[in-house]
Scaffold this active site. Structure first.
Site, mmCIF file in Angstrom:
data_model
loop_
_atom_site.group_PDB
_atom_site.id
_atom_site.type_symbol
_atom_site.label_atom_id
_atom_site.label_comp_id
_atom_site.label_asym_id
_atom_site.label_seq_id
_atom_site.Cartn_x
_atom_site.Cartn_y
_atom_site.Cartn_z
ATOM 1 C CE LYS A 56 -2.342 -0.874 3.771
ATOM 2 N NZ LYS A 56 -1.763 -2.163 4.173
ATOM 3 N NE ARG A 96 -5.808 -0.463 9.229
ATOM 4 C CZ ARG A 96 -4.552 -0.308 9.593
ATOM 5 N NH1 ARG A 96 -4.278 0.008 10.841
ATOM 6 N NH2 ARG A 96 -3.585 -0.487 8.733
ATOM 7 N NE ARG A 156 5.929 -0.123 10.022
ATOM 8 C CZ ARG A 156 4.745 -0.211 9.421
ATOM 9 N NH1 ARG A 156 4.616 0.234 8.193
ATOM 10 N NH2 ARG A 156 3.736 -0.753 10.031
ATOM 11 N NE ARG A 200 1.767 -4.407 11.546
ATOM 12 C CZ ARG A 200 2.929 -4.562 10.887
ATOM 13 N NH1 ARG A 200 3.903 -5.298 11.393
ATOM 14 N NH2 ARG A 200 3.126 -3.973 9.741
#
Ligand code: ZN
Length: 217
Positions: free
Chosen positions: A13, A88, A159, A170
């Site tokens: 994304k 979301r 990250r 996640r």
């Protein structure tokens, strides 16, 4: 153009958002980037967000909506935007629709980048992001010089939430909450599904074709 980008973490994304931002001349708004920045600067929202991000969980709808509202009302988003990481949940989708109706700026397209769990894990475990420009490197795109961004010489870093356990949680959170949101946009004839395992340029091509088709409708 007002575009929503969907896909599990690792589907690309960020990369597609940046490509689209240039071709469509509209800002790429990543709620993940906004929130991580708020945490880093320890703003009021950042302090609320920190424990959620640390567990790979979503923030409460009302907090997210405030963050989004503030960003979309900024003049830079007046001609359109690519929204990545929001909505979301169906609750968030309904709130977003209401807000955009008030602004007379309905969504044009919801693009869904589909990717399987194995590929996601492989990509995220090897992902490195430029501290300066946010460009991502990984198994499919390696930098010429290890640890350094090709574009601007920025330092590449991993990250904090790209660990095996956090990638799993996640992804689980994503699979539990997102399908109803995709159904929501499908029912409104806005959903475009694209195979996220293809090359980034290939995906970008298919997205822009779908946007032209949407415009002609
Ligand atoms: Zn860079």
């Amino acid at each position: 153009m007002r575009i929503l980008l969907f896909g599990p973490p690792g589907a690309g994304k960020g990369t597609q958002g940046k490509i689209l931002a240039i071709s469509e001349r509209i800002p790429h708004i990543s709620t993940g980037e906004i929130l991580r920045d708020c945490v880093e600067r320890q703003t009021p929202v950042g302090k609320i967000a920190e424990p959620f991000l640390a567990q790979g969980k979503y923030l409460p709808d009302d907090v997210m909506l405030e963050v989004i509202k503030e960003r979309l009302l900024d003049h830079s988003a007046a001609n359109g935007f690519i929204l990545d990481g929001f909505p979301r949940t169906v609750g968030q989708a309904l709130s977003l629709d209401k807000l955009l109706k008030e602004l007379k700026q309905p969504i044009d397209s919801a693009v869904y980048l589909k990717l399987d769990k194995g590929t996601i894990m492989e990509r995220l475990l090897h992902r490195e992001t430029c501290h300066e420009c946010g460009l991502s490197y990984g198994p499919r795109r390696t930098s010429k010089k290890p640890g350094v961004c090709d574009a601007d010489g920025g330092i590449l870093e991993k990250r904090k939430d790209d660990t095996h356990d956090l990638i799993l949680s996640r992804n689980k959170e994503y699979l539990e909450k997102t399908p109803p949101v995709l159904d929501y946009y499908m029912a409104r004839n806005k959903l475009v599904e694209i195979d996220g395992s293809q090359a980034a340029s290939e995906i970008a091509n298919k997205i822009s074709k779908s946007l032209v088709a949407m415009e002609l409708e």
